[in-house]
Design a protein around this motif. Structure first.
Motif, mmCIF file in Angstrom:
data_model
loop_
_atom_site.group_PDB
_atom_site.id
_atom_site.type_symbol
_atom_site.label_atom_id
_atom_site.label_comp_id
_atom_site.label_asym_id
_atom_site.label_seq_id
_atom_site.Cartn_x
_atom_site.Cartn_y
_atom_site.Cartn_z
ATOM 1 N N GLU A 172 0.846 -1.201 0.000
ATOM 2 C CA GLU A 172 0.000 0.000 0.000
ATOM 3 C C GLU A 172 0.879 1.249 0.000
ATOM 4 O O GLU A 172 1.853 1.330 0.765
ATOM 5 C CB GLU A 172 -0.893 0.009 1.245
ATOM 6 C CG GLU A 172 -1.858 1.166 1.316
ATOM 7 C CD GLU A 172 -3.166 0.893 0.585
ATOM 8 O OE1 GLU A 172 -3.845 1.865 0.212
ATOM 9 O OE2 GLU A 172 -3.509 -0.295 0.396
ATOM 10 N N THR B 151 -6.190 9.386 -2.868
ATOM 11 C CA THR B 151 -4.958 9.769 -2.169
ATOM 12 C C THR B 151 -3.796 9.901 -3.146
ATOM 13 O O THR B 151 -2.812 10.549 -2.849
ATOM 14 C CB THR B 151 -4.592 8.742 -1.084
ATOM 15 O OG1 THR B 151 -4.250 7.503 -1.711
ATOM 16 C CG2 THR B 151 -5.741 8.545 -0.115
ATOM 17 N N CYS B 152 -3.938 9.240 -4.309
ATOM 18 C CA CYS B 152 -2.899 9.331 -5.336
ATOM 19 C C CYS B 152 -3.204 10.446 -6.332
ATOM 20 O O CYS B 152 -2.310 11.198 -6.711
ATOM 21 C CB CYS B 152 -2.788 7.998 -6.081
ATOM 22 S SG CYS B 152 -1.297 7.064 -5.701
ATOM 23 N N SER C 237 0.790 5.818 -0.605
ATOM 24 C CA SER C 237 -0.019 7.033 -0.660
ATOM 25 C C SER C 237 0.507 7.924 -1.777
ATOM 26 O O SER C 237 1.510 7.608 -2.422
ATOM 27 C CB SER C 237 0.044 7.776 0.676
ATOM 28 O OG SER C 237 1.368 8.257 0.897
ATOM 29 N N GLY C 238 -0.151 9.043 -1.980
ATOM 30 C CA GLY C 238 0.282 9.964 -3.017
ATOM 31 C C GLY C 238 1.691 10.476 -2.786
ATOM 32 O O GLY C 238 2.433 10.742 -3.743
ATOM 33 N N GLN C 239 2.096 10.609 -1.534
ATOM 34 C CA GLN C 239 3.437 11.094 -1.211
ATOM 35 C C GLN C 239 4.518 10.104 -1.636
ATOM 36 O O GLN C 239 5.660 10.484 -1.870
ATOM 37 C CB GLN C 239 3.542 11.369 0.293
ATOM 38 C CG GLN C 239 2.629 12.488 0.780
ATOM 39 C CD GLN C 239 2.706 12.675 2.291
ATOM 40 O OE1 GLN C 239 3.198 11.796 2.996
ATOM 41 N NE2 GLN C 239 2.230 13.808 2.776
ATOM 42 N N ASP C 240 4.145 8.831 -1.716
ATOM 43 C CA ASP C 240 5.113 7.791 -2.089
ATOM 44 C C ASP C 240 5.203 7.586 -3.594
ATOM 45 O O ASP C 240 6.074 6.853 -4.068
ATOM 46 C CB ASP C 240 4.720 6.443 -1.453
ATOM 47 C CG ASP C 240 4.529 6.549 0.036
ATOM 48 O OD1 ASP C 240 5.343 7.232 0.675
ATOM 49 O OD2 ASP C 240 3.560 5.946 0.551
ATOM 50 N N TYR C 241 4.302 8.217 -4.344
ATOM 51 C CA TYR C 241 4.128 7.897 -5.763
ATOM 52 C C TYR C 241 5.429 8.051 -6.557
ATOM 53 O O TYR C 241 5.849 7.139 -7.264
ATOM 54 C CB TYR C 241 3.039 8.784 -6.361
ATOM 55 C CG TYR C 241 2.554 8.345 -7.717
ATOM 56 C CD1 TYR C 241 1.446 7.524 -7.851
ATOM 57 C CD2 TYR C 241 3.215 8.742 -8.877
ATOM 58 C CE1 TYR C 241 0.988 7.117 -9.101
ATOM 59 C CE2 TYR C 241 2.769 8.345 -10.129
ATOM 60 C CZ TYR C 241 1.661 7.531 -10.229
ATOM 61 O OH TYR C 241 1.230 7.126 -11.465
ATOM 62 N N SER D 213 -3.167 1.700 -4.138
ATOM 63 C CA SER D 213 -3.363 2.981 -3.470
ATOM 64 C C SER D 213 -4.817 3.402 -3.615
ATOM 65 O O SER D 213 -5.416 3.220 -4.692
ATOM 66 C CB SER D 213 -2.444 4.047 -4.071
ATOM 67 O OG SER D 213 -2.648 5.298 -3.435
ATOM 68 N N LYS E 2 -10.867 1.736 -4.410
ATOM 69 C CA LYS E 2 -11.567 2.265 -3.242
ATOM 70 C C LYS E 2 -12.243 1.114 -2.522
ATOM 71 O O LYS E 2 -12.725 0.164 -3.163
ATOM 72 C CB LYS E 2 -12.618 3.311 -3.656
ATOM 73 C CG LYS E 2 -12.104 4.744 -3.591
ATOM 74 C CD LYS E 2 -13.236 5.749 -3.700
ATOM 75 C CE LYS E 2 -12.695 7.177 -3.519
ATOM 76 N NZ LYS E 2 -13.790 8.188 -3.664
#
Length: 237
Positions: A94, A151-152, A96-100, A147, A119
């Motif tokens: 899993e 959030t992405c 998040s957008g910060q990890d993209y 994800s 979702k």
């Protein structure tokens, strides 16, 4: 007591008088052959060493061995890197957008990434997550990620879910968007495997599209259920 094999002046006198046998002259061919065998045995022992053992014994390498040892070291280093690459992943992770950017765009040289935007509460998304978790274990050399869509990508529409993005070395190679593309809740893991293998994300052993088999069976069933007119009715027509 003096050693008769020593190379001394006294022993030379005794040899001249025949008291001691003549000093043996070493055979150069035999000496070279023995040296070659010794070097060969040393190289073979190095060849069987692990990468760590080669590094530990580096100070003992002779100039003659250095080229061969370096070759073995590079081969073993390449094998080690390949084995590490093959077993880096192995699970659906899993993010998040910060990890993209770090996990997808900067995944690394030669790395395939499969990202599922989903979702909770959407049955097909849940099914695909189950299939991807299975495929992640089967193909540990591919990075499988999931994800929550918003959030992405902010305001990503639910009508596009589920969505699969496939990347290679940071470049998008394929995208599967929406339930119809996946065939609905009848989707099987091997069908998803086939789709990913088509773009090169996994190295599958499947020889043909599993969905095609289902379609062929369906068409065969439909044909057999259609009533056939006999020759008499055809003549009447």
């Amino acid at each position: 007591m003096q050693d008769p094999n020593e190379d001394t002046e006294w022993n030379d006198i005794l040899r001249k008088k025949g008291i001691l046998p003549p000093k043996e002259v070493p055979n150069e061919d035999e000496g070279e052959e023995a040296l070659a065998l010794q070097q060969q045995s040393v190289v073979k022992s190095y060849e069987s060493m692990t990468l760590e053992e080669l590094e530990e014994n580096e100070d003992e390498f002779s100039d003659e061995d250095e080229a061969a040892i370096e070759m073995y070291r590079q081969q073993r280093l390449a094998q080690w890197k390949a084995s590490q690459l093959r077993n880096v992943f192995g699970e659906l992770t899993e993010i998040s957008g910060q990890d993209y950017v770090q996990e997808v765009n900067k995944a690394g040289e030669g790395i395939w990434v499969v990202l599922h935007l989903y979702k909770q509460g959407i049955p097909l998304c849940t099914l695909i997550n189950q299939h991807l978790a299975e495929l992640a274990r089967k193909f540990p050399q591919t990075k499988f990620l999931r994800s929550i869509s918003t959030t992405c990508i902010a305001n990503y529409p639910d009508r596009n879910l589920p969505t699969l993005f496939v990347y290679h070395q940071g470049e998008m190679k394929a995208q599967l968007i929406g339930g119809l593309v996946f065939g609905g809740m009848s989707l099987k893991a091997d069908e998803l495997e086939w789709r990913l293998a088509e773009v090169g994300a996994v190295h599958s052993d499947l020889e043909e599209n599993p969905r095609k088999q289902i379609q062929d069976q369906l068409m065969s069933s439909i044909r057999s259920s259609i009533p056939r007119r006999d020759s008499q009715s055809e003549d009447e027509d």
